[in-house]
Every structure is written in structure tokens, then in C-alpha cells.
Design a protein around this motif. Sequence first.
Motif, PDB file in Angstrom:
ATOM      1  N   GLU A 191       1.979  -5.037 -12.214  1.00 51.04           N
ATOM      2  CA  GLU A 191       2.693  -4.299 -11.301  1.00 51.04           C
ATOM      3  C   GLU A 191       1.833  -3.651 -10.260  1.00 51.04           C
ATOM      4  N   LEU A 192       1.009  -2.684 -11.170  1.00 49.29           N
ATOM      5  CA  LEU A 192       0.304  -1.796 -10.424  1.00 49.29           C
ATOM      6  C   LEU A 192      -0.936  -2.496  -9.672  1.00 49.29           C
ATOM      7  N   GLY A 205      -1.946   3.988  -5.943  1.00 51.25           N
ATOM      8  CA  GLY A 205      -2.690   2.695  -5.176  1.00 51.25           C
ATOM      9  C   GLY A 205      -3.238   3.556  -3.986  1.00 51.25           C
ATOM     10  N   ARG A 244      -7.564   3.952  -3.466  1.00 53.26           N
ATOM     11  CA  ARG A 244      -8.210   3.521  -2.292  1.00 53.26           C
ATOM     12  C   ARG A 244      -8.961   4.526  -1.715  1.00 53.26           C
ATOM     13  N   TYR A 271       3.722   3.558  -8.083  1.00 53.85           N
ATOM     14  CA  TYR A 271       2.660   2.449  -7.893  1.00 53.85           C
ATOM     15  C   TYR A 271       1.939   2.882  -6.503  1.00 53.85           C
ATOM     16  N   GLU A 272       2.643   3.121  -5.496  1.00 56.12           N
ATOM     17  CA  GLU A 272       2.266   3.600  -4.100  1.00 56.12           C
ATOM     18  C   GLU A 272       1.282   4.927  -4.239  1.00 56.12           C
ATOM     19  N   LYS A 290       8.381   2.417  -7.861  1.00 53.45           N
ATOM     20  CA  LYS A 290       7.357   1.905  -6.631  1.00 53.45           C
ATOM     21  C   LYS A 290       6.786   3.184  -6.118  1.00 53.45           C
ATOM     22  N   LYS A 320      -0.736  -4.807  -7.788  1.00 55.33           N
ATOM     23  CA  LYS A 320      -0.520  -5.351  -6.723  1.00 55.33           C
ATOM     24  C   LYS A 320      -0.875  -4.388  -5.470  1.00 55.33           C
ATOM     25  N   TYR A 321      -0.835  -3.023  -6.122  1.00 54.65           N
ATOM     26  CA  TYR A 321      -1.106  -1.836  -4.918  1.00 54.65           C
ATOM     27  C   TYR A 321      -2.573  -1.448  -4.712  1.00 54.65           C
TER      28      TYR A 321
END
Length: 461
Positions: A145-146, A114, A118, A110-111, A107, A148-149
Motif C-alpha cells: 500500500e505504501l 510518501g 519525495r 502513507y501520505e 491513509k 502506491k504513495y
Amino acid sequence: MGEMLESSWEAHATTLANATSDEDLLRLYHKLETDLKIKGETQAQVIFARDTRASGSRLVACLVDALEATGTEFTDYKILTTPQLHYLVRCVNTKGTQQEYGEVSEKGYYEKLGAAFRQAMKHKKSTGNITVDCANGVGGPKLRELIKYLPSGDEGGVTIKVVNDDVHKPENLNLQCGADFVKTNQRAPPSSKAATLERCASLDGDADRLIYYFIDSSSKFCLLDGDRIATLAASFLGDLGRQSGLSEKLKIGVVQTAYANGASTRYITENLGLPVICTATGVKHLHHAAARFDIGVYFEANGHGTVLFSPAALKHIATHEPQSPAQHDALETLQALTDLINQTVGDALSDLLLVEVILAHKSWSPKEWNNTYVDLPNRLVKVEVADRNIFRAVDAERKLEAPEGAQVRIDELVGKYKAGRSFARASGTEDAVRVYAEAATRGEADDLANKVAQIVKSFGT
């Protein structure tokens, strides 16, 4: 630091792998412990994961048996891409230090990507969709999954269409899809069904390689491989260095192998004004060469690569005081890229987001990216030989020092072709020699490759 194994340790691994019995293995293990001054009382820690190949669960079971037998602490991170595991290794080893790389979890990966994406897209909007072929490998579920972030297309992010993500049938891995299929066959996977001029990308089976491609308005297939990604990244990083006021403090360089297209090398040196280092094939060679620069860009033509930022470069980027709003925006983007790029190893998911950021900032379609330079026609030929070991290459594998006389004949031949370049190097895995050739026209490149292959064959049989 999650990077490739130091090459000196490959010899130790080979020694252990070739032990003739359990007793011999134990003897060699203790000898290495003594020779390398390993403290036996220090608690060993291992983290591991696997991809979606059918052999994975059996290999993990064997590994766990060994770890339990040696009293080693271990953590099984289940199914991950290869670069995600590299990321976790660095996170574990830098936790609680000034170089802390990220949260020790999938996680956290990904965070981190992400949030960086952004920030890098803060002042830009992506245009159009991208279709990503995941080779029916582990990259498929991990890309889903990625996503989603990431900010959606409506939020100015990127709209990603995932294809070839069937990991439930191992026999489908790389079947009529994947980075190697696209690069070798010079065509899109049948399943991509992408529209004309639409961005497309393919990962390899364990998601550490990435290549782009598109179909132009005349229905011609156009490949944007590792060389193209390297030139795109180097160009953008050079722009950000100038725009942020840091160009004097950041030495940017590009590392390639002999397989890099000669047109890309000329573009980097003549148009971008950046130095190029050529190394032997293999990421371990490129990675260490890239570490010599403040910002080192390295990619193999097959799409495996990343960007390294030195500790000094990271410090300059973190502490620089911008003198204008434009400098501030460029610096903010540069800071975001240091988190977006996986600096441990080539990472197809991280590289995908990097390319999307650059194209958005430049407002480029894949056609404009492709128009930066024209690739020289090239050909790769495999020649089977009785013993590959007689072919010894030097000068970053661009010249043969043995067998004697072979390089002289190759040089004489190359001199007869406009923009001619060719080299031969032994395969690392089979009794074969790979011949690469470039020339001004497709016909001449094919002809040069075939004639050099004949020279190799005459020495190898």
C-alpha cells in the motif's frame, strides 16, 4: 505521544492482570483510580488495531467486551502494523495543537511518509532494486500500500520487490523468513532469490524491526543489522547538520545496548566523533535515553529503532535561514527526515525509506556501507538454569552483581582474549541466561562464549 508505556505503569498492569477474581479486579481497579487520582467522570478513549496473527480476532473480541462493559469510547482501526498504531495515537493526541503529528488515518500515514520521501529524494536518484522480505506478516500488505504513495524507479524513486507477504496462512508467519530468521541463521531467506550485491531487507512479523543484508561477489552473506543502520543514520545526520549550518545547535548522540558490536561503538566515537550512551536491553530504555539529545539515534542490534528530534531541534530546523544553495538543500533534506522518520517507535517501513534515502545521497551500494567498519566476531549462547532470578545484572546489564564471584571469574577470562568482551544477563521470559562474547577471531569468540557459559552453568545448577 504514541511512545512505549511508562515503566511505572507496568506495575499497575501486572496488578490488574493477576487479580484472582472479578470482584478482586474491580477492587484493584477502584484502588488504582483513587491512588492515581483518575477522574471517573472523564470519558475514556481507546484506539486499537491488530496484526495478522490467528489470535488477533479473539483478542479484539475480548477487548471490545471490556470496553463496552466500562462505557469506553473506542475506534477499531482493523489490521495495522504496530508502528502505524503508535503513529495514530500521537496523531489523535496532538490534533489541533502546535505539535500536530499528522492526519488521523492509515491513509494519512502513507501520505506523510510518501511526501517526505519525495522531498528527501528531490535532488537524488535511487539506484538498483531492493528485495523486501515481509516475514509473511502484516508488513507485506502495508508495504504494498505504501509503495502506491512513493515515486517509482522511473521517477527517481526506489524499486521495491516484495516477497513473503502471504498473510492468509497464519502458520507461515516467520517460517524460513523474517528479520529474526536472517539475524539468527546469518543467511538470506530461501525465497529472496536476490542477485549478487543486490540490496535486501527483512521485516519482523509486526513490522517494527528491519535489517539489511546482501551477498557479496565471493558469495559470502553480509548482514547489515541495527548497529549498521544506527551508524549510517548518525553519519548522515551529522553530515546534514554541518552542511545546513546547524551543527553548533544540534547535539547528536547514539544509544546502544550491550549487544551492540564493539566495532560499531568505536566507529561512532572515533570516526564520527559522536557520544554513545549504553542502556539496558529494551526499547523503552533506549527511547528515553535518546530523548536527552537534540537528535537521538537508537537501534538495538535486532533492527528495532528510530531517530528522535527534540522540540528545540525541530524549531531550529524549521526556522534556520540557509546562507547558500548548498545549505538550503541540506536543510530541505533534514526537514524531510523529521517527517519521514516515525518518532513514536521503531518502524520498519519508515526505517526502510530512511536507509534508501541515505544510500542514494551517499551514492553507496550495500558493499560500501558494509566497508565502513569490520564487525568483531561474536557469539550468543543460551544457558538453561534452575532459577534465572539469582543472576542480577548492573551497569546497563554488562556486569553481574550476583551471584557473588561470577563477574570476577568472567573478567579474568575476558582478559586472556584479544579484543575480548563478554557479559551474561538473565532472560526476561524463561529460566535461562544469555551469554554474549566478542573477540578478535571467530574461534576466540566461540571459545570465550562457551567458557563464560560454563561459568554461568556452575553457578546456576
